[in-house]
Structures are given as structure tokens and as C-alpha cells.
Design a protein around this motif. Structure first.
Motif, PDB file in Angstrom:
ATOM      1  N   GLY A 285       6.828 -12.938  -9.606  1.00  0.00           N
ATOM      2  CA  GLY A 285       6.285 -14.251  -9.931  1.00  0.00           C
ATOM      3  C   GLY A 285       4.780 -14.275  -9.886  1.00  0.00           C
ATOM      4  N   PHE A 286       4.255 -15.327 -10.499  1.00  0.00           N
ATOM      5  CA  PHE A 286       2.807 -15.537 -10.500  1.00  0.00           C
ATOM      6  C   PHE A 286       2.517 -16.772  -9.652  1.00  0.00           C
ATOM      7  CE2 PHE A 286       3.725 -13.101 -14.218  1.00  0.00           C
ATOM      8  CZ  PHE A 286       2.655 -12.224 -14.329  1.00  0.00           C
ATOM      9  N   ALA A 287       1.803 -16.558  -8.569  1.00  0.00           N
ATOM     10  CA  ALA A 287       1.465 -17.643  -7.651  1.00  0.00           C
ATOM     11  C   ALA A 287      -0.044 -17.846  -7.644  1.00  0.00           C
ATOM     12  CB  ALA A 287       1.956 -17.324  -6.240  1.00  0.00           C
ATOM     13  N   LEU A 288      -0.446 -19.081  -7.360  1.00  0.00           N
ATOM     14  CA  LEU A 288      -1.870 -19.349  -7.235  1.00  0.00           C
ATOM     15  C   LEU A 288      -2.490 -18.453  -6.171  1.00  0.00           C
ATOM     16  CD1 LEU A 288      -1.746 -23.249  -7.327  1.00  0.00           C
ATOM     17  CD2 LEU A 288      -2.365 -21.705  -9.196  1.00  0.00           C
ATOM     18  N   ARG A 289      -3.727 -18.096  -6.396  1.00  0.00           N
ATOM     19  CA  ARG A 289      -4.407 -17.164  -5.495  1.00  0.00           C
ATOM     20  C   ARG A 289      -4.432 -17.720  -4.069  1.00  0.00           C
ATOM     21  NH1 ARG A 289      -7.847 -12.986  -7.122  1.00  0.00           N
ATOM     22  NH2 ARG A 289      -7.827 -11.433  -5.466  1.00  0.00           N
ATOM     23  N   LYS A 290      -3.993 -16.919  -3.139  1.00  0.00           N
ATOM     24  CA  LYS A 290      -3.934 -17.335  -1.732  1.00  0.00           C
ATOM     25  C   LYS A 290      -5.318 -17.253  -1.106  1.00  0.00           C
ATOM     26  CE  LYS A 290      -2.065 -14.525   1.196  1.00  0.00           C
ATOM     27  NZ  LYS A 290      -1.079 -13.728   1.951  1.00  0.00           N
ATOM     28  N   ALA A 291      -5.587 -18.191  -0.186  1.00  0.00           N
ATOM     29  CA  ALA A 291      -6.878 -18.205   0.507  1.00  0.00           C
ATOM     30  C   ALA A 291      -6.664 -18.487   1.986  1.00  0.00           C
ATOM     31  CB  ALA A 291      -7.793 -19.258  -0.110  1.00  0.00           C
ATOM     32  N   ASN A 292      -7.672 -18.172   2.765  1.00  0.00           N
ATOM     33  CA  ASN A 292      -7.666 -18.447   4.202  1.00  0.00           C
ATOM     34  C   ASN A 292      -8.855 -19.357   4.496  1.00  0.00           C
ATOM     35  OD1 ASN A 292      -7.273 -18.421   6.951  1.00  0.00           O
ATOM     36  ND2 ASN A 292      -8.260 -16.427   7.246  1.00  0.00           N
ATOM     37  N   ILE A 293      -8.573 -20.628   4.753  1.00  0.00           N
ATOM     38  CA  ILE A 293      -9.623 -21.619   4.977  1.00  0.00           C
ATOM     39  C   ILE A 293      -9.928 -21.661   6.471  1.00  0.00           C
ATOM     40  CG2 ILE A 293     -10.296 -24.031   4.688  1.00  0.00           C
ATOM     41  CD1 ILE A 293      -8.287 -24.229   2.423  1.00  0.00           C
ATOM     42  N   PRO A 294     -11.074 -21.185   6.879  1.00  0.00           N
ATOM     43  CA  PRO A 294     -11.396 -21.168   8.322  1.00  0.00           C
ATOM     44  C   PRO A 294     -11.410 -22.587   8.903  1.00  0.00           C
ATOM     45  CG  PRO A 294     -12.926 -19.798   7.072  1.00  0.00           C
ATOM     46  CD  PRO A 294     -12.142 -20.576   6.079  1.00  0.00           C
ATOM     47  N   GLY A 295     -10.794 -22.745  10.038  1.00  0.00           N
ATOM     48  CA  GLY A 295     -10.811 -24.025  10.750  1.00  0.00           C
ATOM     49  C   GLY A 295      -9.734 -24.992  10.336  1.00  0.00           C
ATOM     50  N   LEU A 296      -9.057 -24.742   9.221  1.00  0.00           N
ATOM     51  CA  LEU A 296      -8.057 -25.713   8.771  1.00  0.00           C
ATOM     52  C   LEU A 296      -6.860 -25.762   9.719  1.00  0.00           C
ATOM     53  CD1 LEU A 296      -7.058 -27.723   6.663  1.00  0.00           C
ATOM     54  CD2 LEU A 296      -6.081 -25.793   5.383  1.00  0.00           C
ATOM     55  N   GLY A 297      -6.438 -24.604  10.215  1.00  0.00           N
ATOM     56  CA  GLY A 297      -5.290 -24.599  11.117  1.00  0.00           C
ATOM     57  C   GLY A 297      -5.518 -25.463  12.344  1.00  0.00           C
ATOM     58  N   SER A 298      -6.688 -25.341  12.939  1.00  0.00           N
ATOM     59  CA  SER A 298      -6.997 -26.161  14.125  1.00  0.00           C
ATOM     60  C   SER A 298      -7.076 -27.628  13.761  1.00  0.00           C
ATOM     61  CB  SER A 298      -8.318 -25.699  14.739  1.00  0.00           C
ATOM     62  OG  SER A 298      -8.228 -24.349  15.149  1.00  0.00           O
ATOM     63  N   PHE A 299      -7.639 -27.932  12.605  1.00  0.00           N
ATOM     64  CA  PHE A 299      -7.743 -29.325  12.170  1.00  0.00           C
ATOM     65  C   PHE A 299      -6.357 -29.937  11.977  1.00  0.00           C
ATOM     66  CE2 PHE A 299      -7.970 -32.503   8.785  1.00  0.00           C
ATOM     67  CZ  PHE A 299      -8.933 -33.361   9.286  1.00  0.00           C
ATOM     68  N   LEU A 300      -5.432 -29.171  11.419  1.00  0.00           N
ATOM     69  CA  LEU A 300      -4.094 -29.701  11.166  1.00  0.00           C
ATOM     70  C   LEU A 300      -3.346 -29.971  12.460  1.00  0.00           C
ATOM     71  CD1 LEU A 300      -2.959 -27.432   8.168  1.00  0.00           C
ATOM     72  CD2 LEU A 300      -3.733 -29.802   8.056  1.00  0.00           C
ATOM     73  N   THR A 301      -3.557 -29.156  13.459  1.00  0.00           N
ATOM     74  CA  THR A 301      -2.790 -29.287  14.695  1.00  0.00           C
ATOM     75  C   THR A 301      -3.414 -30.262  15.695  1.00  0.00           C
ATOM     76  OG1 THR A 301      -3.922 -27.335  15.593  1.00  0.00           O
ATOM     77  CG2 THR A 301      -1.808 -26.985  14.468  1.00  0.00           C
ATOM     78  N   HIS A 302      -4.692 -30.565  15.512  1.00  0.00           N
ATOM     79  CA  HIS A 302      -5.367 -31.472  16.449  1.00  0.00           C
ATOM     80  C   HIS A 302      -5.225 -32.919  15.988  1.00  0.00           C
ATOM     81  CE1 HIS A 302      -7.069 -27.821  18.137  1.00  0.00           C
ATOM     82  NE2 HIS A 302      -7.533 -28.539  19.168  1.00  0.00           N
ATOM     83  N   ILE A 303      -4.012 -33.349  15.885  1.00  0.00           N
ATOM     84  CA  ILE A 303      -3.729 -34.758  15.615  1.00  0.00           C
ATOM     85  C   ILE A 303      -2.692 -35.236  16.615  1.00  0.00           C
ATOM     86  CG2 ILE A 303      -4.286 -34.631  13.144  1.00  0.00           C
ATOM     87  CD1 ILE A 303      -1.270 -34.552  12.608  1.00  0.00           C
ATOM     88  N   HIS A 304      -2.686 -36.554  16.840  1.00  0.00           N
ATOM     89  CA  HIS A 304      -1.713 -37.134  17.771  1.00  0.00           C
ATOM     90  C   HIS A 304      -1.566 -38.614  17.413  1.00  0.00           C
ATOM     91  CE1 HIS A 304       0.243 -38.351  21.515  1.00  0.00           C
ATOM     92  NE2 HIS A 304       0.539 -37.057  21.676  1.00  0.00           N
ATOM     93  N   PRO A 305      -0.386 -39.119  17.497  1.00  0.00           N
ATOM     94  CA  PRO A 305      -0.201 -40.539  17.139  1.00  0.00           C
ATOM     95  C   PRO A 305      -1.110 -41.484  17.901  1.00  0.00           C
ATOM     96  CG  PRO A 305       1.917 -39.446  17.390  1.00  0.00           C
ATOM     97  CD  PRO A 305       0.884 -38.481  17.860  1.00  0.00           C
ATOM     98  N   SER A 306      -1.446 -41.152  19.131  1.00  0.00           N
ATOM     99  CA  SER A 306      -2.276 -42.047  19.927  1.00  0.00           C
ATOM    100  C   SER A 306      -3.729 -42.056  19.465  1.00  0.00           C
ATOM    101  CB  SER A 306      -2.203 -41.656  21.400  1.00  0.00           C
ATOM    102  OG  SER A 306      -2.672 -40.315  21.593  1.00  0.00           O
ATOM    103  N   SER A 307      -4.174 -40.953  18.872  1.00  0.00           N
ATOM    104  CA  SER A 307      -5.567 -40.855  18.437  1.00  0.00           C
ATOM    105  C   SER A 307      -5.732 -40.973  16.930  1.00  0.00           C
ATOM    106  CB  SER A 307      -6.176 -39.533  18.919  1.00  0.00           C
ATOM    107  OG  SER A 307      -5.442 -38.434  18.385  1.00  0.00           O
TER     108      SER A 307
END
Length: 849
Positions: free
Chosen positions: A321-343
């Protein structure tokens, strides 16, 4: 109601009125949104939910508690990636100093109607249509990031782009139709067009030699335009389509069975699929246990999680298959996980994500435990927090950066030097259509060091990873990147694939599957298209004589140049064989030996007669004539050698003149001996006229002078010359080197004169054959002349019908046969008496009657 004349002038106003009326009723159901103010607010459309509520079409009451269903974690990650990119840009003092970007992102529920409502509310500033709150106003949105689907993007581009002059940058809509700037002038995208993917697929099919393929597409804009792009990319190539099946939207059972049966029965082992929803197709594929097909996947399902389903693995293993070019966005993983309903109370989707990830609830009485503040999202532990396959997410990231760079160029505009009327610069805060001008001209490098711009069609440089579906040792599925394809309209395309890492489908795990209608024609043959079938279905016909094809799959055979001919396999032009009777040929060697033996026997006979020249037998037959006959016979044997070898000018003249003079001298000597015998046995007196003018020496030499005269005239007027002649025999064409007669009349006179003398000699010897004598030589001469005449009478048809060098061989054979006939018939009995019966070689015996 408006008249037809007024209709042409007020069409846009009518559409705007219809849109206003439509917006008036959109409070029937409301979409959730996330808002953050800024100097410029950019919009975002994401299918956070994948099922929209049905509207109340009666318009009699407001539908209560209307909300979208089925939370989509990947789409929410895209939404959060947009927020991450905006905050990253705002924290970068070099990109937009003293300027802040805001965002307004909304849930489209994967429906065209809700997508359009959300987009129009953003552009018109009607926030009430986006949130469960009272109507209010916000900054208008000059540009929208989205939507994810082609159909929704077309609707938004048609409505907002043409009526409200709002730009949009899609991160996933790949339909080639959106590249039409006459219809969608304000549409841009960071995902490659299907046309680029079609070129990549066509290049893969060509590279692998798959010329007989099947096509499967969805019955929607994506499938129709994708297949159209692929067919255009295949135009002019050798790839043919065995079948094209369209999957209906409602997936009827009977239709799906028929489609899969077509795939199974076809001889095409490669299947190219332009699909988004695959479950219905692959359920039937797995049910019918089809494992001998090589699937080619387009971008939406190249990394489709259905492959991880165990029952699909046998059928889909080896898919490319042909997939869009994969990338590694620095800091995105931490940004995605640092959420909480209270904040994150301003984000209405966090609680829903929390409940889905941890199986808890924020409300009691629902049969699930209450959510606490101790839950933590881990990177890679959920589809939302999985940052290992950032493809579409990276497109969202690039779209935000493209808008930021466009705004940066707008802010850098100097009054009086702007691109608009009278050098005006755009109003950054209130502009709508003007930002499109700067989007067309963006040219920057992303923080991940990837070059980014939009071409004249609003498309980015195309870049794909080639994904191969592997089966692990544990029997599970795995997506492995085995190559890449980079394409643009300027460079064409660069295709790279690591063949050693590819696991192939179609039951051939380590060998490239073969998918052809007809096997490639081997060298020496050409293709002949089968009547009524595609050009990929053909027969292989051998090249004609004199033509070759030295490549596999040749469309036609090529004629060999002059003096060349095809070999037996019709693969190489080889020089035509130059054919002449040479001394190296077996036939030439044999004839040379026979000629030399004849000359040696003649010389031995001459020596014998010379040694016994005083004996009665030699003297009784006129020794002078005998010696002349033996010399002429030796010349006859030796002249045969002049016919062997490559013809040149001097040899052509020598062989025929030497032949003519030698044989005339030989027959003249035989005629002289015949006359002597006839003279003796009839008692003609020496004083008579017969004896005076037909003396043996005169009879032997006189005819030879006549033949010499004929030969001189022949060589003077039209001498024999070497020539070339093309013939074709069982071994192919040949260039025959031979001596042309020059003058057929001259050659006829030479042969005719010899024949005349031979007939006269035969007649006289025949008349004297029964005259009484103890040793009547007339009998031997008669027999020798019979052999001579028989040989030369048979020579004529054999000479005419023999091809090439065999013509010369027939002539040599006639010369040698007649010469051996004369030598053996006339001199063998005498040598027998001289050497073995000396008692008969006496005068008394010779005189006995």
C-alpha cells in the motif's frame, strides 16, 4: 418567484438567501466546539464523532438532546494536533512576533450537513450554531483547516469558496477533482492528490511487470475519481484492466458475493482497490478463502487496522500500500497525554475520551465506576495517544504552519507595494479571500525539515511510504515500510522499494507474483493481439525469415540489413553465408583428390607408354597420338582444379577456356586414333587423299585451333566474370559466388563444338567396331565415347537444376567422369597387356587376324 432574465442576475443572491434560511434552523441540533481567541482565528473541522443525529425535517419543534455518537479517537488526536501546532507557533518569536493565532475547531460528525453548518457558522461568526450556548459573535474565520472527506470538502469549497470567498486547507481530502482551480479556486490541501497516488500505483505495476490487473472501487467520489486518475496514469503503458468492480454503498450480500467471485475466477492475480470502508469486501474475501491475490492498497487503507484481525491475515498478507509519509512530531506525545477533565473544562470532548479510555463515568447510576483524578494517559497506550504512525496528524500540523506562513507574508506587506489594487495590503484581521493569494505563494521548511509549498492546483509535493503487510512469527499482522515514492508535476516521480524486505501476497511469499494475460513473447517472436481482447492478451508468432526480435516482448520483428540474415532462432542477424566450392569444403577436397588421382594415373600411363614406346602395342597405335591424348587427358584432369576456389576474374576466364581447349584436344586425339584404326582396317593407301589430309597429327591439332579461335572471340567480346547471386535453401539464404558466362552463345559454341567432335568420333568408332583384327581399338573408343556422351548429356539437366556451388560440382564431376572414361576405356586394357601380359605385346600377335 423570479423571471428567467432576473434569475441569471440574482442567482448568487438566491443561494445566499437559501443559506441564511438554512442557518436559521440549525439550532435543531448543535455541534460541540473548542475555541481560543487570537488576533486571527483559524477554523478546524474534524470528525470527532462518526454518526450525526437525524434532523427534524418538519421544522415544528426543536429536537432535544441531539448529539453525535461513536467517539473517534484518531480524529480527536488530529484536533489536538491542530491546537498543538497553534500553541507551538504562538510560542515561536521568530515566526509571528507580537501576533497570536486563535483557533475554533468543531466536530463534523462525519456528515456533509453538519460539516457545512459548522463551516458556515465559523465564517459568518455565528458561534451559537457551534455550541450549546446563547447566540453570540466571534471573529470571523478567514481560513478553515479541513475537512477530512472529499465529499464534505467539495460541499464546503462550493459553498464557502464561491459565495463567501473563504479559503480552506484540507488535511485528508485527496480527490483529484479538487485540483480543478476553475471550480475550487480557494481550496488547498496538505495531502497529495489521488493523481499522484495513481502515478505511484502505475509505476509500481510497471516496475513489477504486472500487466493484467483487476480494479475494485467504492461507489463514491473518492472511488470514481481515484479509478479515473489510475486509468489516466495507465494510459500509454502496457497494463490492462481485467475487470472493474464497483462496490455499492449499502453492501448487498448478493452483490458482494458476485464481486468476490469475479475476483477469484479472474486470471489477474493483482487487485488494485480504491476504497475507504473495507470491512464488507474483506469479510466476503475471507469467507471465500481467497489467498492467491496480491492486493494493492490506496492511502486510506494502506495501514488499515483490519489486517490485525486474525481471520483476514491469510487473505491480506503481502498487501502493498501507499501511505502518507510518516513523521515524528517532537513534543506531541506529551501534549496529547497532558490533559485532564478537571483542567480542560473548555474542551467538551475530554470527558468523553476519558470515559472511553478508562471505562469510567462522570455520572453515577450508569453501571460504570466513577472517574477519579488518578487516571493517566500513557503515550502509545491508546489509539488517541499513539504517535508511532503520525501521517494524517502530520498533514494537520503542516496545514496550520502553511496558514501561519501565509499570515507572516501578509504582515510583511509594505503599504503601496502590496499585491492588490493600487499596491494595497490586506487587512489581516478581516480578510477572507485575500489570504488565498498568500497561501499560493507559501514556500517554507517545516520544523521537521520538510519542504512545503502549494503548486498551481493547490496541491503539495507528493510523498508516500510504501507499506507491506507482514505476518510475524506469532501469526499476527505488522505494517513494514519497504520503500517510498516522491512525486511532483515537475520531477515526475522517484520510486524506491527494497525488494529483499517485501513479503509478497498471492501465495508467493518470497517471489514476485506474476500477473499477466499472456506470457511475454521470447526473443525471436513478436506479439499478435488476440481479436476482441485487450492489448495485453496476445499470441507469440515467430519472426519471418530474414527478420529478428532480440528482446522479450517485442511488438514487431525487424528486417536484417543487406547481406545479413536471421539465425535459426530469429534472434540475431548474422552475415549471409558466402557460398562457393572451396578447397576447404568436403566436396571440394574429394573432387580435388579425384582430380589429382586422375592426373597421377594419366602421368603413370604416360610414363608406362614412354618406357615401352618401342613395343609393338605402343607403336601399333601411333605413339605420337597416344602421348598427345595422354597430355590432353592430364590437362582435362587438372582443369577441374580451376573450378574450385573463390571465383575471380582470371579464374573465371581460365576455367572455361582451359576446359574447352583441353577437351577438344582430347576428343581430337581420340578421333585421330579412330581414323587410324579405320584406315588400317579398311586398307586405305597412304597415297590417297584420305591418308594425305587426315594424317593423325593434323587431325589432332586442327580442331584445337578452331576451339582456340572460339575461346579468343568469347574472351574478347563477353568474357566470363565473377558475380553474386542470392538463393534460399533449407539452411537459409546464401550469397552464391559464381562465374557468369558473359556470353551464353560463346559457352554454347564451346560445348557444341566438343559435342560435335564427340558425336563424329562415336559414329566412326561405331562403324569400325566389328572390323576384323586381333586388337581392334575401335571397340574401346566406342565404349569410351558412349560414356563421354552419356555423361555430358546428363550434365545439362543436372547443371541447370543444381543450386549454388553444386552447379560447379556437377560441371567438375562431368569433366572428371568423362576424363576417367577415356583414360580407363582406352588405356587400361593396353597397360594390362603391357605390364601383365607381355606375351601378347609382340608383332606376331598384333599381326594375327
Amino acid at each position: 418567484h423570479v423571471s428567467s432574465t432576473e434569475n441569471d442576475m440574482s442567482q448568487d443572491l438566491v443561494v445566499l438567501w437559501a443559506v441564511e434560511l438554512f442557518i436559521t434552523f440549525i439550532c435543531l441540533y448543535l455541534n460541540a466546539h473548542v475555541l481560543s481567541a487570537g488576533d486571527v482565528v483559524i477554523g478546524g473541522l474534524f470528525p470527532v464523532h462518526v454518526m450525526a443525529p437525524q434532523p427534524e425535517v418538519e421544522f415544528q419543534s426543536e429536537k432535544a438532546n441531539a448529539s453525535c455518537e461513536i467517539f473517534h479517537q484518531r480524529a480527536y488526536r488530529w484536533l489536538r494536533a491542530m491546537i498543538f501546532a497553534v500553541e507551538e507557533i504562538n510560542s515561536n518569536p521568530d515566526l509571528l512576533p507580537n501576533f497570536t493565532l486563535g483557533y475554533l475547531v468543531a466536530d463534523t460528525c462525519l456528515a456533509e450537513s453538519t460539516t457545512l453548518l459548522a463551516a458556515m457558522a465559523m465564517v459568518t461568526g455565528q458561534e451559537a450554531y457551534l455550541a450549546n450556548s446563547e447566540c453570540g459573535s466571534v471573529h470571523t474565520v478567514p481560513v478553515i483547516v479541513g475537512d477530512s472527506r472529499t465529499s464534505a470538502s467539495i460541499i464546503v469549497a462550493n459553498t464557502l469558496g464561491k459565495l463567501l470567498y473563504s479559503s480552506q486547507v484540507s488535511y485528508l481530502a485527496s480527490c483529484g477533482c479538487l485540483s480543478d482551480k476553475r471550480r475550487y479556486p480557494l481550496f488547498f490541501r496538505t495531502t497529495p492528490s489521488d493523481a499522484a497516488e495513481a502515478r505511484a500505483m502505475a509505476e509500481l505495476l510497471r516496475l513489477m511487470g504486472w500487466t493484467w490487473v483487476g480494479l475494485v472501487s467504492a461507489d463514491d467520489d473518492f472511488g470514481r475519481f481515484g479509478i479515473q486518475m489510475l486509468m489516466e496514469a495507465l494510459r500509454g503503458t502496457e497494463v490492462c484492466v481485467a475487470y472493474h468492480e464497483v462496490i455499492p454503498k449499502d453492501y448487498p450480500k448478493m452483490t458482494m458475493q458476485r464481486i468476490v467471485e469475479t475476483i477469484q475466477k479472474s486470471t489477474a492475480r493483482v487487485v488494485v482497490a480504491f476504497l475507504i470502508d473495507l470491512d464488507a469486501l474483506f469479510e466476503e474475501v475471507a469467507h471465500q478463502n481467497i489467498t492467491d491475490k496480491q492486493w494493492i492498497a490506496n492511502d486510506p487503507w494502506a495501514t488499515y487496522a483490519a489486517f490485525l484481525v486474525p481471520r483476514y491475515i491469510p487473505s491480506l498478507a503481502g498487501t502493498i500500500g501507499f501511505a502518507l509519509r510518516k513523521a515524528n512530531i517532537p513534543g506531541l506525545g506529551s501534549f496529547l497525554t497532558h490533559i485532564h477533565p478537571s483542567s480542560s473544562k473548555s474542551d467538551p470532548f475530554v470527558k468523553e475520551l476519558w470515559e472511553m479510555l478508562f471505562g469510567c463515568s462522570f455520572h453515577s447510576g450508569l453501571g460504570r465506576p466513577l472517574c477519579s483524578d488518578s487516571e493517566v494517559i500513557g503515550i502509545g497506550e491508546s489509539l488517541y495517544a499513539d504517535v508511532s504512525q503520525l501521517r494524517i496528524t502530520y498533514n494537520v500540523y503542516k496545514a496550520v504552519y502553511a496558514i501561519a506562513h501565509a499570515i507572516k507574508n501578509m504582515l510583511a506587506c509594505e503599504p503601496g507595494k502590496g499585491p492588490f489594487l493600487k499596491g494595497q495590503c490586506p487587512d489581516v484581521e478581516s480578510c477572507l479571500s485575500q489570504i488565498a493569494h498568500y497561501l499560493r505563494e507559501v514556500n517554507f521548511t517545516t520544523p521537521l525539515n520538510e519542504w512545503m509549498n502549494f503548486d498551481q492546483n493547490g496541491d503539495p509535493p507528493a510523498s508516500y511510504d510504501i507499506i507491506n503487510w507482514h505476518v510475524t512469527a506469532q501469526g499476527t499482522g505488522d505494517f513494514v515500510t519497504v520503500g517510498h515514492f516522491v512525486s511532483s508535476q515537475e520531477s515526475g516521480g522517484q520510486f524506491h522499494i527494497d525488494m529483499d524486505r517485501v513479503m509478497w501476497g498471492a501465495g508467493s511469499r518470497h517471489e514476485v507474483p506474476v500477473s499477466v494475460c499472456s506470457r511475454p513473447c521470447p526473443p525471436g517472436t513478436r506479439r499478435a493481439v488476440q481479436k476482441g481482447r485487450p492489448v495485453c492478451c496476445f499470441d507469440c508468432l515467430p519472426c519471418a525469415e530474414g527478420e529478428i526480435s532480440n528482446q522479450t516482448g517485442s511488438l514487431e520483428c525487424f528486417r536484417c540489413p543487406e547481406r545479413f540474415w536471421s539465425n535459426s532462432n530469429r534472434t540475431v542477424c548474422i552475415p549471409q553465408q558466402v557460398d562457393f566450392l572451396s578447397y576447404s569444403d568436403t566436396m571440394g577436397i574429394i573432387l580435388s583428390i579425384v582430380s589429382a588421382v586422375g592426373a597421377a594415373l594419366t602421368a603413370a600411363t604416360f610414363t608406362t607408354f614412354l618406357y615401352y614406346r618401342h613395343t609393338p602395342l605402343v607403336r601399333a597405335n601411333n605413339s605420337e597420338v597416344s602421348f598427345m591424348l595422354l597430355l590432353s587427358l592430364k590437362l582435362c584432369f587438372l582443369c577441374a582444379l580451376a573450378f574450385i576456389g573463390q571465383p575471380v576474374a582470371w579464374s573465371c576466364m581460365l576455367r572455361h577456356t582451359l576446359f574447352g581447349i583441353s577437351f577438344v584436344l582430347c576428343i581430337s586425339c581420340v578421333l585421330s586414333r579412330t581414323m587410324v584404326v579405320l584406315n588400317w582396317l579398311t586398307y586405305i593407301k597412304p597415297s590417297s587423299f584420305y591418308s594425305l589430309y587426315l594424317y593423325p597429327k593434323n587431325i589432332s591439332l586442327s580442331p584445337s585451333f578452331s576451339q582456340v579461335l572460339i575461346c579468343v572471340l568469347w574472351l574478347t567480346l563477353a568474357p566470363p566474370q565473377p558475380t553474386e547471386r542470392d538463393i534460399v535453401d533449407n539452411w537459409g539464404p546464401k550469397i552464391i559466388l559464381e562465374c557468369a558466362m558473359g556470353s551464353v552463345v560463346g559457352f554454347s559454341f564451346v560445348l557444341g563444338y566438343i559435342g560435335l567432335l564427340a558425336c563424329l568420333c562415336l559414329l566412326l568408332a561405331f562403324l569400325a567396331r566389328k572390323l576384323p583384327d586381333n586388337f581392334n581399338e575401335a571397340k574401346l573408343i566406342t565404349f569410351s565415347m558412349l560414356i563421354f556422351c552419356a555423361v555430358w548429356v546428363a550434365f545439362v539437366p543436372a547443371y541447370v537444376s543444381s543450386p549454388g556451388k553444386y552447379t560447379v560440382a556437377v560441371e567438375i564431376f562431368a569433366i572428371l567422369a568423362s576424363s576417367y572414361g577415356l583414360l580407363l576405356c582406352i588405356f587400361a586394357p593396353k597397360c594390362f597387356i603391357i605390364l601383365l601380359r607381355p606375351e601378347k605385346n609382340t608383332k606376331k600377335h598384333m599381326m594375327t587376324r
